[in-house]
Motif scaffolding. Structure first.
Motif, short mmCIF file in Angstrom:
data_model
loop_
_atom_site.label_atom_id
_atom_site.label_comp_id
_atom_site.label_asym_id
_atom_site.label_seq_id
_atom_site.Cartn_x
_atom_site.Cartn_y
_atom_site.Cartn_z
N GLN A 10 -31.89 -34.31 -8.26
CA GLN A 10 -30.83 -35.18 -7.75
C GLN A 10 -30.48 -34.82 -6.31
N LYS A 11 -29.98 -35.81 -5.57
CA LYS A 11 -29.52 -35.53 -4.19
C LYS A 11 -28.29 -34.62 -4.22
N LEU A 45 -18.81 -42.89 -10.54
CA LEU A 45 -17.62 -42.24 -9.99
C LEU A 45 -17.85 -40.76 -9.74
N SER A 46 -18.95 -40.24 -10.23
CA SER A 46 -19.29 -38.82 -10.08
C SER A 46 -20.80 -38.70 -9.97
N PRO A 47 -21.29 -37.70 -9.23
CA PRO A 47 -22.73 -37.45 -9.25
C PRO A 47 -23.17 -36.91 -10.60
N ALA A 48 -24.46 -36.87 -10.82
CA ALA A 48 -25.00 -36.25 -12.04
C ALA A 48 -24.43 -34.85 -12.17
N THR A 49 -24.16 -34.44 -13.40
CA THR A 49 -23.39 -33.21 -13.62
C THR A 49 -24.06 -32.30 -14.65
N GLN A 244 -32.35 -24.91 -6.66
CA GLN A 244 -33.76 -25.21 -6.42
C GLN A 244 -34.03 -26.71 -6.54
N LEU A 245 -33.23 -27.39 -7.34
CA LEU A 245 -33.46 -28.80 -7.63
C LEU A 245 -32.80 -29.74 -6.64
N SER A 246 -31.73 -29.28 -6.00
CA SER A 246 -30.96 -30.18 -5.14
C SER A 246 -30.49 -29.48 -3.88
N PRO A 247 -30.41 -30.22 -2.75
CA PRO A 247 -29.90 -29.62 -1.52
C PRO A 247 -28.38 -29.43 -1.53
N LYS A 248 -27.71 -30.05 -2.48
CA LYS A 248 -26.24 -29.97 -2.49
C LYS A 248 -25.71 -29.79 -3.90
N ILE A 249 -24.93 -28.71 -4.09
CA ILE A 249 -24.27 -28.45 -5.37
C ILE A 249 -22.76 -28.49 -5.13
N VAL A 250 -22.06 -29.28 -5.92
CA VAL A 250 -20.61 -29.37 -5.81
C VAL A 250 -20.00 -28.76 -7.06
#
Length: 280
Positions: A10-11, A45-49, A244-250
């Motif tokens: 995921q992005k 309303l939210s990115p994949a979690t 490793q999977l995404s450039p951005k973790i929130v």
């Protein structure tokens, strides 16, 4: 890129860790949290979690379990063993939660693409395989007969089950949930459920075929890998894999905007659980 790879890469991944904060709370709150996330992620309303969660001394029953002929006796037995019975809103049968079991939910949106049931399972399988490089080529997915909550995506090593996967679909969101027996004895957990079914059935004929539990077919990851993992070790690995999977973790728990919706889903699962725990 395959669909499974695209779903994992995921992005942005939202990460909600309740592995410590949720221990003393009812596991019903976790099922409400996954319903909330299905709604939020499914509606954009939210990115994949990814959510990690742990609960103390709980046995999560499936819909069929509350139809056991002697379900009240079986529930009373669980309480005498220090476990609280609840009924979950996703598929499957009874499973054990305690502080040695890590639960992981991967919540995805179907708004822009269809995700069939097998794809949901394959996403979780790939994620778990990436968590344990030391078990490369050893983790298999097929039904382990004699395990509790048996299914075609039981995860095992050497024929011994350490995890099971279920799915919940709501408002174009999909929560794929896995319990990982990390610490402790897998066979002791299985023996608790073996006794639960023996007391719940007591030899009566039932329309549904309840599993005959063989404790020896279940084990923890520590037993299978001759390791000394803690649940928190695996939570750290979850975060590392996401990086490793995404450039951005929130890192984000329930937001202010989601709070009222969360309260709604909590009340719904509490009401449903109260109804289901009373034998019809």
């Amino acid at each position: 890129m395959s669909q499974i790879e695209s779903l994992l890469q995921q992005k942005v991944w939202r990460f909600w860790d309740q592995s410590l904060s949720g221990k003393s709370r009812s596991a019903l709150e976790s099922f409400a949290a996954d319903d909330l996330l299905c709604h939020s992620v499914g509606q954009g309303l939210s990115p994949a979690t990814v959510r990690t969660w742990v609960h103390d001394q709980t046995v999560v029953l499936g819909i069929q379990d509350h139809r056991l002929p002697f379900v009240e006796d079986a529930q009373d037995f669980l309480r005498t063993q220090g476990h609280t019975p609840i009924v979950r809103n996703s598929g499957g049968l009874a499973v054990v939660l305690d502080d040695g079991v890590l639960n992981i939910s991967i919540v995805l949106s179907e708004k822009s693409q269809s995700i069939d049931i097998s794809a949901g399972y394959e996403v979780m399988l790939a994620f778990i395989q990436s968590l344990f490089p030391e078990a490369e080529g050893k983790i298999e997915a097929y039904e382990i007969v004699g395990s509790y909550c048996p299914g075609s995506y039981d995860l095992s090593i050497g024929g011994k089950k350490f995890a099971g996967i279920s799915q919940r679909r709501l408002r174009q969101g999909i929560a794929v949930q896995v319990y990982l027996c990390v610490e402790g004895s897998g066979s002791e957990r299985a023996d608790l459920i073996r006794q639960f079914y023996e007391i719940g059935v007591q030899g009566e004929e039932t329309k549904f075929s309840y599993p005959v539990i063989k404790p020896e077919v279940m084990a923890s990851l520590n037993e299978l890998l001759n390791a000394s993992f803690t649940v928190q070790d695996i939570v750290i690995r979850v975060q590392q894999v996401l990086q490793q999977l995404s450039p951005k973790i929130v890192s984000q728990s329930v937001t202010q905007e989601e709070m009222e919706l969360y309260k709604f889903y909590i009340q719904r699962v509490v009401d449903r659980n109260k109804k289901m725990l009373t034998k019809e």
